[in-house]
Design a protein around this motif. Structure first.
Motif, short mmCIF file in Angstrom:
data_model
loop_
_atom_site.label_atom_id
_atom_site.label_comp_id
_atom_site.label_asym_id
_atom_site.label_seq_id
_atom_site.Cartn_x
_atom_site.Cartn_y
_atom_site.Cartn_z
N VAL A 124 42.30 51.52 -11.41
CA VAL A 124 42.37 52.72 -10.56
C VAL A 124 43.79 52.86 -10.00
CG1 VAL A 124 39.93 52.65 -9.98
CG2 VAL A 124 41.56 51.52 -8.48
N ASP A 125 44.76 52.29 -10.69
CA ASP A 125 46.14 52.27 -10.21
C ASP A 125 46.61 53.67 -9.79
OD1 ASP A 125 48.60 51.27 -9.58
OD2 ASP A 125 49.12 50.61 -11.60
N GLY A 126 47.10 53.76 -8.57
CA GLY A 126 47.61 55.03 -8.05
C GLY A 126 46.55 55.92 -7.42
N VAL A 162 47.00 53.19 -15.99
CA VAL A 162 45.61 52.83 -16.28
C VAL A 162 45.42 52.65 -17.78
CG1 VAL A 162 43.22 53.63 -16.21
CG2 VAL A 162 44.68 53.87 -14.19
N ALA A 163 45.97 53.55 -18.58
CA ALA A 163 45.85 53.43 -20.04
C ALA A 163 46.53 52.14 -20.52
CB ALA A 163 46.47 54.64 -20.71
N MET A 164 47.67 51.81 -19.92
CA MET A 164 48.37 50.58 -20.29
C MET A 164 47.50 49.36 -20.02
SD MET A 164 52.15 51.37 -18.72
CE MET A 164 52.66 49.69 -18.91
N TYR A 165 46.86 49.34 -18.86
CA TYR A 165 46.06 48.16 -18.51
C TYR A 165 44.81 48.08 -19.37
CZ TYR A 165 45.04 44.12 -15.68
OH TYR A 165 44.82 42.82 -15.27
N ARG A 166 44.22 49.21 -19.66
CA ARG A 166 43.04 49.21 -20.55
C ARG A 166 43.40 48.64 -21.91
NH1 ARG A 166 38.89 53.18 -19.09
NH2 ARG A 166 38.64 53.70 -21.28
N GLN A 167 44.58 48.98 -22.42
CA GLN A 167 45.02 48.46 -23.72
C GLN A 167 45.27 46.96 -23.65
OE1 GLN A 167 48.39 50.91 -24.70
NE2 GLN A 167 47.15 52.68 -25.23
N LEU A 168 45.87 46.52 -22.52
CA LEU A 168 46.14 45.10 -22.35
C LEU A 168 44.83 44.30 -22.34
CD1 LEU A 168 48.08 42.75 -21.73
CD2 LEU A 168 47.91 43.37 -19.31
N ALA A 438 41.87 68.79 -11.03
CA ALA A 438 40.65 68.02 -11.35
C ALA A 438 40.87 67.07 -12.52
CB ALA A 438 39.50 68.97 -11.65
N ASP A 439 41.67 67.48 -13.50
CA ASP A 439 41.91 66.63 -14.66
C ASP A 439 42.87 65.49 -14.38
OD1 ASP A 439 40.19 67.63 -16.61
OD2 ASP A 439 41.55 69.24 -17.16
N LEU A 440 43.50 65.49 -13.21
CA LEU A 440 44.38 64.40 -12.81
C LEU A 440 43.67 63.39 -11.91
CD1 LEU A 440 46.47 66.57 -13.82
CD2 LEU A 440 48.05 65.65 -12.14
N SER A 441 42.35 63.48 -11.82
CA SER A 441 41.58 62.58 -10.97
C SER A 441 41.60 61.17 -11.54
CB SER A 441 40.14 63.07 -10.85
OG SER A 441 39.46 62.88 -12.08
N PRO A 442 41.31 60.14 -10.72
CA PRO A 442 41.35 58.75 -11.20
C PRO A 442 40.45 58.48 -12.39
CG PRO A 442 41.29 58.80 -8.80
CD PRO A 442 41.08 60.21 -9.25
#
Length: 464
Positions: A124-126, A162-168, A438-442
């Motif tokens: 949930v970074d940021g 968040v995408a970076m951490y999901r990939q990690l 709305a599309d920029l939500s966590p």
């Protein structure tokens, strides 16, 4: 009589207040994360999040605060903190150069445990800044909004945190090992609840942001030791650079405090609320709590016990250990430690030596082995590190960066920029900013639609 009635009313009021506090605290942090971290958020979830946050603010308000009382002193305060962290990191590097051991991670399995256990917060970074987007017309919110957009990588898939951490996580099967205990969800619950109400709780959001964006020593050491263990440290090194006190998020955080304090009608109330938001960073399990909570022996036993019920009827009775078949051992998960001891006695596990010398490991790791595919990447690393613990002749692990450079040389390619191909941003009128929020939500910003919306919002907002 009046005195008695007054006492009765006071008691009833106290009882109601206690019940309300209990109700606010009753929702587990993990449930708050589930309700506020999805793609669609309803009014009931927002109410629960606000109640949860109110309780956490009450807890934070009881803590001591090291913030300067005068916002004008923040720059010196931040520089002083950064200087101390730099000095401590220099001492750490000197200790390592002198042959000292890693301070955080005893093994790769320990590092993977850390990555999975901190994942609820990293995913949930940021988030605490999301609600500031609704304040895009207010100049005071600008440094906060720019920070949020940078957390989202300005819509670049490879730079969205968040995408970076999901990939990690996915690279190591760590996404299969998220923690169960509620204490690890307190911080993400706070961040999501604050983010969805940041426009209403702007002083608290500014305070939380100020605390979160300061460079901690543990971030530097984590990046160093992950690389050393062959794990990509870029998510963490990115935060070292992007949060810098000179021009990064730490600097933007201080600017947001100074600008808001100058315009807030009641400066004393603003600073009080800001301190409460700042102290929210102290709640829940800390990074050091998680690092120090790992025990290799206990984690191996826990992992095998958790899998026992799935395999308790899957083995033949050909082999017996300590007079019991494998199925009999697995039918009692509480006996897992004793089962491991029997495997060592029978020489199926040769601890303190290369894992491949253990018959048990070969059944797991080698293609065609009877247990091939039973354990995922994290579980196999845990077993491997446990078997090889104390092996004095173990070959050194190639660092992640060294391995990446070797792969690039062997492939004859230049290092990747990391940004990837990004579709062009379509021009949109000013009125579309609100429609994009709305599309920029966590729960959505890391999806293809969210990334496209972030690119559009960022391009438009930066032109304001």
């Amino acid at each position: 009589m009046l005195s008695t009635m007054h006492e009765v009313n006071a008691a009833e009021a106290a009882s109601r207040a206690y019940s309300e506090r209990k109700e606010r605290a009753a929702t587990p942090a993990r449930d708050v994360v589930d309700m506020l971290g999805g793609a669609r958020i309803d009014a009931a979830a927002l109410r629960v999040g606000k109640q949860y946050l109110a309780h956490q603010i009450e807890l934070a308000a009881r803590l001591d605060c090291d913030l300067p009382a005068d916002p004008a002193q923040l720059v010196d305060w931040i520089e002083g903190r950064a200087q101390r962290v730099g000095e401590q990191y220099a001492q750490y590097l000197a200790q390592r150069s002198a042959g000292g051991p890693r301070r955080f991670f005893g093994s790769q399995a320990h590092a993977l445990y850390f990555l999975a256990t901190v994942a609820p917060t990293k995913l949930v970074d940021g988030a605490w800044l999301y609600g500031t987007l609704r304040c895009w017309k207010d100049p005071v919110a600008r440094p906060l909004i720019l920070t949020y957009l940078e957390e989202l990588g300005d819509g670049l898939p490879a730079m969205n945190h968040v995408a970076m951490y999901r990939q990690l996580l996915a690279r190591h099967d760590g996404d299969m090992h998220l923690p169960q205990a509620d204490e690890f969800y307190v911080q993400p619950a706070i961040q999501l609840a604050l983010g969805h109400h940041a426009d209403e709780l702007l002083p608290e959001a500014i305070g939380f942001n100020l605390g979160y964006e300061q460079l901690p020593l543990h971030l530097l050491i984590t990046a160093y030791e992950l690389n050393e263990l062959g794990i990509d440290p870029y998510y963490f090194t990115l935060h070292v650079t992007i949060d810098n006190a000179a021009s990064g998020h730490a600097s933007k955080a201080a600017a947001a405090v100074v600008d808001a304090a100058a315009q807030y009608p009641d400066r004393q109330d603003f600073m009080r609320r800001l301190r409460h938001g700042y102290l929210l960073n102290e709640l829940g399990a800390s990074t050091m709590d998680i690092i120090e909570g790992f025990d290799l022996d206990q984690e191996v036993v826990r992992m095998l016990a958790s899998k026992a019920r799935y395999g308790s009827h899957m083995h033949s009775d050909y082999c017996r250990f300590g007079g019991k078949t494998v199925n009999q051992w697995l039918q009692d998960p509480a006996s897992t430690a004793d089962f491991l001891a029997e495997l060592q006695k029978s020489r199926w596990i040769e601890r303190g030596r290369a894992a491949d010398e253990s018959r048990f490991w070969r059944l797991i790791e080698r293609a065609g082995g009877e247990m091939f595919g039973v354990f995922d990447g994290v579980e196999k690393q845990l077993l491997k590190d446990w078997i090889e613990h104390g092996w004095s002749d173990a070959p050194p692990v190639r660092s992640f960066r060294a391995a990446a450079r070797l792969r690039e040389r062997q492939a004859g390619i230049a290092p990747a920029s990391g940004n990837g191909d990004v579709p062009p941003v379509a021009a949109c009128p000013a009125g579309d900013l609100d429609a994009l929020i709305a599309d920029l939500s966590p729960g959505r910003h890391h999806t293809p639609a969210g990334l496209a919306a972030t690119r559009a919002f960022s391009a438009l907002y930066r032109c304001q």
